[in-house]
Enzyme design. Structure first.
Site, short mmCIF file in Angstrom:
data_model
loop_
_atom_site.label_atom_id
_atom_site.label_comp_id
_atom_site.label_asym_id
_atom_site.label_seq_id
_atom_site.Cartn_x
_atom_site.Cartn_y
_atom_site.Cartn_z
CG HIS A 43 -1.95 1.06 1.21
ND1 HIS A 43 -3.19 0.91 1.80
CD2 HIS A 43 -1.96 2.32 0.69
CE1 HIS A 43 -3.90 2.02 1.65
NE2 HIS A 43 -3.16 2.89 0.99
CD GLU A 70 -4.27 -3.19 0.67
OE1 GLU A 70 -4.79 -4.26 1.00
OE2 GLU A 70 -3.83 -2.35 1.49
CG HIS A 190 -8.20 -3.28 8.77
ND1 HIS A 190 -7.34 -2.42 8.12
CD2 HIS A 190 -8.32 -2.81 10.02
CE1 HIS A 190 -6.97 -1.46 8.94
NE2 HIS A 190 -7.54 -1.67 10.11
#
Length: 238
Positions: A43, A70, A190
């Site tokens: 990310h 991401e 997550h």
């Protein structure tokens, strides 16, 4: 089979804390693959506080499993996707200042924007996943964007899990069934860890992929990286 994609952001955070190239992010990604990871997730944020854009380019040359990038779809993110052409781009609604992803897309309000972004990403041959809350109202609008998959935001599940695991998983099962009815692939991520992952998989056996970074890297401090990856893989066995 549900694939395990290892998020290596925390490896880059550790490297950046001292400068230099220790630990070597590229080597760790290759080791993760060798140890059983079925994908690598990064990310890259605008401030490059962990994964740098050069890391993304370097990783794209060597990752042989699924490479998942991401990020918030700003100009720089879209450019790196066009350049790298990863297997998957996961769209998250994070503004630059947030510490970590903490909410899913409002696919109703942002439907037209997401539709344009998904179409542009598809031109690069990249599969698209949209980060989404476990609320049924967002799923049909997500389908309308043209996305291939949605990624369930699982922090609420992880938070409630120690108190009431059945209540924690219930909304996720509901939206997962809806996603399957709509023909959407299903990812999750997550705060998933060795305590709550197997129960999620048991209740949603058709998950395509989970992306796990923070908890897995923390576990690796005690169990070692190779052993931790294998432990997470075993939680996902059918």
């Amino acid at each position: 089979m549900t694939k395990l994609s290892v998020n290596i952001n925390k490896i880059a955070t550790l490297r950046n804390a001292r400068g230099g190239n220790n630990p070597d992010v590229v080597k760790v990604a290759l080791d993760c693959e060798r140890f059983g990871a079925q994908g690598i997730t990064v990310h890259p944020r605008p401030d490059e506080r962990h994964i740098r854009y050069q890391d993304v380019i370097d990783l794209s040359k060597v990752v042989t499993t699924e490479f998942n990038i991401e990020g918030y779809p700003d100009r720089r993110f879209m450019e790196i996707i066009r350049l790298v052409r990863p297997a998957q781009a996961t769209l998250v609604p994070d503004p630059p200042h947030v510490l970590t992803s903490n909410n899913g897309w409002d696919t109703i309000t942002h439907q037209e924007m997401l539709k344009d972004i998904v179409a542009e990403l598809h031109e690069s041959g990249t599969r698209v996943s949209i980060f989404i809350n476990p609320e049924t109202k967002y799923f049909e609008p997500a389908k309308t964007t043209g996305t291939d998959r949605v990624e369930l935001y699982t922090e609420p599940y992880a938070t409630l899990f120690p108190k009431d695991r059945n209540a924690a998983v219930k909304p996720y099962v509901e939206v997962a069934l809806l996603a399957r009815e709509l023909g959407l692939g299903l990812n999750a991520g997550h705060d998933l860890d060795l305590h709550n992952l197997q129960f999620l998989k048991k209740n949603i056996p058709f998950l395509d992929e989970v992306s796990i970074g923070h908890a897995l890297i923390c576990d690796a401090l005690y169990f070692g990286l190779e052993n931790s990856i294998q432990m997470y893989r075993r939680q996902l066995e059918d």
